[in-house]
Design a protein around this motif. Sequence first.
Motif, PDB file in Angstrom:
ATOM      1  N   UNK A 129       0.669  -1.290  -0.284  1.00  0.00           N
ATOM      2  CA  UNK A 129       0.075  -0.017  -0.257  1.00  0.00           C
ATOM      3  C   UNK A 129       1.383   1.264  -0.019  1.00  0.00           C
ATOM      4  N   UNK A 130       0.378   2.116  -0.883  1.00  0.00           N
ATOM      5  CA  UNK A 130       1.224   3.119  -0.607  1.00  0.00           C
ATOM      6  C   UNK A 130      -0.439   4.515   0.091  1.00  0.00           C
ATOM      7  N   UNK A 131       0.830   5.869  -0.031  1.00  0.00           N
ATOM      8  CA  UNK A 131      -0.123   7.136   0.876  1.00  0.00           C
ATOM      9  C   UNK A 131      -1.532   6.271   1.272  1.00  0.00           C
ATOM     10  N   UNK A 132      -0.524   5.814   2.911  1.00  0.00           N
ATOM     11  CA  UNK A 132      -2.028   5.103   3.584  1.00  0.00           C
ATOM     12  C   UNK A 132      -2.431   5.935   4.033  1.00  0.00           C
ATOM     13  N   UNK A 133      -1.760   8.012   4.811  1.00  0.00           N
ATOM     14  CA  UNK A 133      -2.360   8.305   5.419  1.00  0.00           C
ATOM     15  C   UNK A 133      -3.576   9.039   4.371  1.00  0.00           C
ATOM     16  N   UNK A 134      -3.654   9.083   3.358  1.00  0.00           N
ATOM     17  CA  UNK A 134      -5.077   9.573   2.538  1.00  0.00           C
ATOM     18  C   UNK A 134      -5.713   9.090   2.321  1.00  0.00           C
ATOM     19  N   UNK A 135      -4.951   7.836   1.020  1.00  0.00           N
ATOM     20  CA  UNK A 135      -4.979   7.225  -0.107  1.00  0.00           C
ATOM     21  C   UNK A 135      -5.825   5.924   0.048  1.00  0.00           C
ATOM     22  N   UNK A 136      -4.491   4.957   0.617  1.00  0.00           N
ATOM     23  CA  UNK A 136      -3.894   3.371   0.791  1.00  0.00           C
ATOM     24  C   UNK A 136      -4.594   3.420  -0.868  1.00  0.00           C
TER      25      UNK A 136
END
Length: 202
Positions: A129-136
Amino acid sequence: MALKDISNIRFCSCQDSQYIKPKRMLFCENGKERSWDIIEAHDSVAILLYHQPKESFVIVKQFRPAVYLKENIRKTQNLKAELGYTFELCAGITDKEGKSLKEIAQEEILEECGYAIPLENIHKITEFYSSVGFAGSKQTLFFATIDESCRKNQGGGIEDENIEVVFISKNEAYNFILDESYPKTSGVMFAFLWFFKNFGGC
């Protein structure tokens, strides 16, 4: 391939997008009401390409408006790329219905880098997963070896894409990872390290 000049930059509100959808999630955590602003975005594939005769990784360089905005705000200097340009793995979003992730990866390799690779020569490494703080968003990482017999065109993307194909020598790749003056993604750093762990040469 020469990159196009970026000019006439301006910003406006994003009222509608075919790529992202902002949402606010409301939930209870340990009995406490919370909210979190998120972006619904496509998943993606990325491909680590290794050119065996050249003993080099094949990556891409392209303009990223979000990076430009951040770099411009910070007044970043001493970059080994134009403001807003990043070094990345060949990659693309998974928005093509009816096609497997490997088929999408195959198309991206041809479109961005100009090499036609048989599906059986494209191997899955892992997914994360990438950008887990806002996109996931989830990205699936593949690996393929290439040579010039696979070359079909010069790459560079399709339609209004403007992508430069870049060769990074295996002998220079580790220093490239740690050189902060090259704006790059975490994916390309991870992929290089995966290669060194499995095939040596670092």
